[in-house]
Enzyme design. Structure first.
Site, PDB file in Angstrom:
ATOM      1  N   SER A  48      53.523  31.853  35.984  1.00 14.92           N
ATOM      2  CA  SER A  48      53.479  33.234  36.470  1.00 14.92           C
ATOM      3  C   SER A  48      52.607  33.305  37.714  1.00 14.92           C
ATOM      4  O   SER A  48      51.600  32.598  37.812  1.00 14.92           O
ATOM      5  CB  SER A  48      52.900  34.166  35.401  1.00 14.92           C
ATOM      6  OG  SER A  48      52.760  35.483  35.908  1.00 14.92           O
TER       7      SER A  48
ATOM      8  N   TYR B 156      46.375  36.768  29.698  1.00 16.78           N
ATOM      9  CA  TYR B 156      47.686  36.284  30.143  1.00 16.78           C
ATOM     10  C   TYR B 156      47.525  35.402  31.377  1.00 16.78           C
ATOM     11  O   TYR B 156      48.080  34.302  31.452  1.00 16.78           O
ATOM     12  CB  TYR B 156      48.613  37.462  30.444  1.00 16.78           C
ATOM     13  CG  TYR B 156      49.999  37.049  30.889  1.00 16.78           C
ATOM     14  CD1 TYR B 156      50.926  36.566  29.964  1.00 16.78           C
ATOM     15  CD2 TYR B 156      50.385  37.126  32.225  1.00 16.78           C
ATOM     16  CE1 TYR B 156      52.200  36.172  30.358  1.00 16.78           C
ATOM     17  CE2 TYR B 156      51.650  36.741  32.630  1.00 16.78           C
ATOM     18  CZ  TYR B 156      52.560  36.267  31.690  1.00 16.78           C
ATOM     19  OH  TYR B 156      53.814  35.876  32.088  1.00 16.78           O
TER      20      TYR B 156
END
Length: 268
Positions: free
Chosen positions: A129, A142
């Protein structure tokens, strides 16, 4: 002979888009899902697997190897989202995020490597990501899981090149998927000192996902990478400003970059 593609977390979102695109390009695609029997419209076979269960990982990979005698490309896509003030996020949810986003992919790779060595090579793509390139407020866990996967693969890649095995990280930005629905949200507590800031940031994050890009864009990039003889170590896929944010972090003083994030998330 068509390459055999093994995609984790392929029942929806980016994984499903990649699987359908590659299947249409005549690759032999197998995907995984924790509950494949619930998926009635898959355009490629789904194998039951949970990245948090090593026995399930071994069983799924053995099933595919039994059917095809090889795995040419592993795409580690399975993952979970998590948001919340770190102070108020339960430790069990933090552990689950690391188990799914970091330890799970590592264990899948470890299970696939013996077969790739045996067949003389292979390619492992890891969906990370753009959030893994920076600490984002209320998405810190995250970001940390994806950053850890990026760094782990940088090291693992050097260890496995001698076997003819390539490893590549593909970092998407915001894409229009159902990740927000499946994400763990630490609750917005009425008596929390973070209530206002977290609530506003949560709305902004959900808007970004809803207005995100088509997962087909990721599928096309993954296809290009698979067909590239000497792929790069890192790819970033997303809106120009999302990719440029990584460049800014590299060149700007820390506090200047932090202020950009604070302003973006309306935290000051």
């Amino acid at each position: 002979m068509s390459k055999v593609i093994f995609i984790t977390g392929a029942s929806s979102g980016i994984g499903k888009a990649i699987g359908e695109y590659l299947a249409n390009k005549n690759y032999r695609v197998f995907g995984t899902s924790r509950n494949p029997q619930r998926i009635k419209d898959s355009k490629f076979p789904l194998v039951k697997m949970d990245v948090n269960d090593n026995d399930s990982i071994q069983a799924a990979i053995s099933e595919v190897i039994f059917k095809t005698e090889r795995i040419d490309v592993l795409i580690n896509n399975a993952g979970v989202g998590i948001t919340g003030p770190i102070e108020e996020t339960p430790s069990t949810e933090i552990e689950n995020a690391f188990n799914t986003n970091l330890f799970g992919p590592i264990n899948v790779i470890k299970a696939v490597l013996p077969q790739m060595r045996k067949q003389g090579g292979g390619h492992i793509l890891n969906i990370t990501s753009i959030a893994g390139y920076m600490g984002l407020p209320y998405r810190g866990i995250y970001s940390a899981t994806k950053a850890a996967l990026e760094i782990t693969i940088e090291a693992m890649r050097m260890e496995t090149l001698q076997f003819g095995i390539q490893m590549t990280n593909v970092a998407p930005g915001d894409f229009a998927t159902n990740i927000a629905a499946g994400r763990y949200h630490a609750p917005v507590l009425d008596d929390s000192p973070y209530k206002k800031a977290y609530s506003n940031t949560l709305k902004l994050m959900d808007e970004h996902v809803e207005s995100g890009e088509d997962p087909l864009k990721m599928a096309k990039v993954v296809h290009q990478i698979i067909e590239t003889k000497n792929p790069k170590i890192h790819y970033k896929v997303g809106a120009p400003m999302q990719k440029f944010s990584i460049v800014l972090k590299r060149i700007l003083p820390d506090k200047v970059y932090e202020n950009l994030l604070l302003n973006h998330y309306k935290l000051k």
